[in-house]
Design a protein around this motif. Structure first.
Motif, PDB file in Angstrom:
ATOM      1  N   GLU A 118      13.184 -10.691  -7.521  1.00  0.00           N
ATOM      2  CA  GLU A 118      12.855  -9.461  -8.231  1.00  0.00           C
ATOM      3  C   GLU A 118      12.249  -8.400  -7.322  1.00  0.00           C
ATOM      4  N   GLU A 119      12.274  -8.643  -6.017  1.00  0.00           N
ATOM      5  CA  GLU A 119      11.752  -7.676  -5.038  1.00  0.00           C
ATOM      6  C   GLU A 119      10.304  -7.292  -5.356  1.00  0.00           C
ATOM      7  N   LEU A 120       9.473  -8.316  -5.590  1.00  0.00           N
ATOM      8  CA  LEU A 120       8.057  -8.098  -5.867  1.00  0.00           C
ATOM      9  C   LEU A 120       7.233  -8.310  -4.597  1.00  0.00           C
ATOM     10  N   ASP A 121       5.990  -7.875  -4.633  1.00  0.00           N
ATOM     11  CA  ASP A 121       5.083  -8.102  -3.509  1.00  0.00           C
ATOM     12  C   ASP A 121       4.021  -9.152  -3.838  1.00  0.00           C
ATOM     13  N   LEU A 122       3.815  -9.417  -5.114  1.00  0.00           N
ATOM     14  CA  LEU A 122       2.851 -10.430  -5.540  1.00  0.00           C
ATOM     15  C   LEU A 122       3.263 -10.994  -6.886  1.00  0.00           C
ATOM     16  N   VAL A 123       3.277 -12.311  -6.976  1.00  0.00           N
ATOM     17  CA  VAL A 123       3.431 -12.994  -8.258  1.00  0.00           C
ATOM     18  C   VAL A 123       2.187 -13.857  -8.438  1.00  0.00           C
ATOM     19  N   SER A 124       1.395 -13.525  -9.431  1.00  0.00           N
ATOM     20  CA  SER A 124       0.122 -14.198  -9.662  1.00  0.00           C
ATOM     21  C   SER A 124       0.278 -15.245 -10.757  1.00  0.00           C
ATOM     22  N   HIS A 193       2.796  -0.577  -5.082  1.00  0.00           N
ATOM     23  CA  HIS A 193       2.751  -0.065  -6.459  1.00  0.00           C
ATOM     24  C   HIS A 193       2.479  -1.206  -7.429  1.00  0.00           C
ATOM     25  N   PRO A 194       1.643  -0.972  -8.452  1.00  0.00           N
ATOM     26  CA  PRO A 194       1.370  -2.031  -9.433  1.00  0.00           C
ATOM     27  C   PRO A 194       2.615  -2.604 -10.090  1.00  0.00           C
ATOM     28  N   ARG A 195       3.718  -1.846 -10.116  1.00  0.00           N
ATOM     29  CA  ARG A 195       4.949  -2.372 -10.698  1.00  0.00           C
ATOM     30  C   ARG A 195       5.544  -3.500  -9.877  1.00  0.00           C
ATOM     31  N   ARG A 196       5.121  -3.638  -8.633  1.00  0.00           N
ATOM     32  CA  ARG A 196       5.607  -4.720  -7.782  1.00  0.00           C
ATOM     33  C   ARG A 196       4.678  -5.934  -7.830  1.00  0.00           C
ATOM     34  N   ILE A 197       3.780  -5.936  -8.822  1.00  0.00           N
ATOM     35  CA  ILE A 197       2.879  -7.063  -9.054  1.00  0.00           C
ATOM     36  C   ILE A 197       3.191  -7.651 -10.419  1.00  0.00           C
ATOM     37  N   ALA A 198       3.437  -8.949 -10.475  1.00  0.00           N
ATOM     38  CA  ALA A 198       3.781  -9.612 -11.733  1.00  0.00           C
ATOM     39  C   ALA A 198       2.993 -10.907 -11.846  1.00  0.00           C
ATOM     40  N   GLU A 199       3.076 -11.535 -13.006  1.00  0.00           N
ATOM     41  CA  GLU A 199       2.419 -12.819 -13.193  1.00  0.00           C
ATOM     42  C   GLU A 199       3.375 -13.810 -13.838  1.00  0.00           C
ATOM     43  N   GLU A 200       3.129 -15.064 -13.587  1.00  0.00           N
ATOM     44  CA  GLU A 200       3.985 -16.149 -14.050  1.00  0.00           C
ATOM     45  C   GLU A 200       3.104 -17.275 -14.583  1.00  0.00           C
TER      46      GLU A 200
END
Length: 348
Positions: A118-124, A193-200
């Motif tokens: 998903e081209e993210l920078d962080l998955v928390s 950008h906060p949009r590149r931060i997600a959680e799982e």
């Protein structure tokens, strides 16, 4: 899932967790037994006073060079230990997790897969079904998560979960201090950008060995750290605006008071020398000037901060030596056989 080529570094800080070392290392190898890309496991001993260091060395000798040791000179606390592991990591993707067996290594491929696909920078990680004491751990954590999300603008259900997957090129632009590990998503928002931060949603297990290093006392430290995070996120590169804005407001209020008293003296002929309002106006103006000069000094310190060389917040006693190519667990490499899968160390 076909993911782009990458190298994975897993960072685990430990402090007095001797009983958890062997089971955790075994679980990581089991979870990544079929991982199609090179990976390394970095175990950080944060100045433990038990046999944690010896257990890490045993695991390293058993599994090979891809299990790396970073031993700190003394106990520098979790944030510094995590930073030491991140600095030692060589992967394109970095995963952090706790060493208390409450995080499940089986979740690592899923977090990394989402990060890259998903081209993210962080998955928390989100410990949706948390296995901790509700009154002492879960309830305060929920309040803190809501407060942190409201102040920082990065809304996550679980800031405190250490199981996170990062894009290394972004994470290494963030330097952790104090006890800021719980605010990493907020720090990440300063460089992406906060949009590149997600959680799982991730699995959470009850603690099996050892004792928790946290209690209600950390709530006060969280509040203080949160104030610093808010200031740093909003005014990191322009502290003069923060102090200057307060200074102008305070000085303006003092100036209005003194102007009023001047009018009373000149036009009404009343004595103002003994009025408390005169002292209030005088000290408000003086305080405003002090805030303004503090802002100027803060701007100068900010320039020094950005232009000076980097300094670490920890001191390393031992780190496993390795070059750029050695010390990786390759996909084709077979796993060592163990007589005790639960502990990951073969009987002799």
């Amino acid at each position: 899932m076909n993911l782009p080529e990458h190298r994975l570094s897993i960072v685990v800080p430990f402090y007095n967790e001797e009983e958890n070392i062997a089971p955790l290392v075994a679980q990581v190898h089991q979870a990544l037994a079929n991982y199609p890309h090179p990976w390394e496991l970095i175990l950080v001993d944060d100045g433990s006073t038990d046999h944690t260091l010896e257990r890490i060395i045993e695991a390293q000798q058993h599994y090979g060079g891809h299990v790396r040791l970073v031993a700190l000179q003394r106990n520098f606390k979790q944030t510094a230990a995590m930073q030491a592991g991140i600095d030692a990591a060589r992967g394109d993707v970095i995963v952090t997790m706790d060493g208390d067996l409450q995080n499940d290594p089986a979740d690592i491929p899923r977090l990394v897969g989402r990060l890259l696909s998903e081209e993210l920078d962080l998955v928390s990680g989100w410990r949706k079904e948390r296995k901790d004491d509700f009154l002492l751990r879960t309830f305060p954590s929920r309040l803190a998560n809501a407060l942190i999300g409201r102040i920082t603008g990065v809304k996550l259900h679980d800031y405190g979960c250490s199981l996170k997957a990062y894009r290394a090129s972004v994470l290494k632009n963030v330097t952790l201090y104090g006890e800021m590990h719980r605010f990493i998503p907020a720090w990440m928002a300063t460089v992406t950008h906060p949009r590149r931060i997600a959680e799982e949603v991730v699995t959470h297990h009850p603690r099996r060995f050892g004792q928790s290093k946290y209690g209600l006392s950390r709530t006060f430290r969280v509040i203080l750290d949160l104030l610093f995070v808010y200031f740093f996120m909003r005014f990191r590169t322009r502290p003069g605006h923060f102090f200057g804005g307060i200074g102008i407001a305070v000085a303006a209020l003092g100036g209005l008071i003194l102007t009023y008293l001047l009018g009373v003296k000149l036009f009404l002929g009343e004595s103002i020398g003994g009025r408390p309002l005169l002292l209030a106006g005088f000290f408000l103006v003086l305080s405003g000037v002090q805030f303004l000069t503090t802002g100027v000094l803060a701007e100068m310190l900010t320039r020094v901060y950005h232009e000076s060389g980097e300094r670490t917040q920890y001191q390393v006693r031992t780190i496993t030596p390795t070059d750029a190519e050695a010390g990786w667990h390759k996909p084709a490499q077979s796993e060592p056989k163990t007589n005790d899968p639960a502990h990951g160390v073969a009987s002799v």
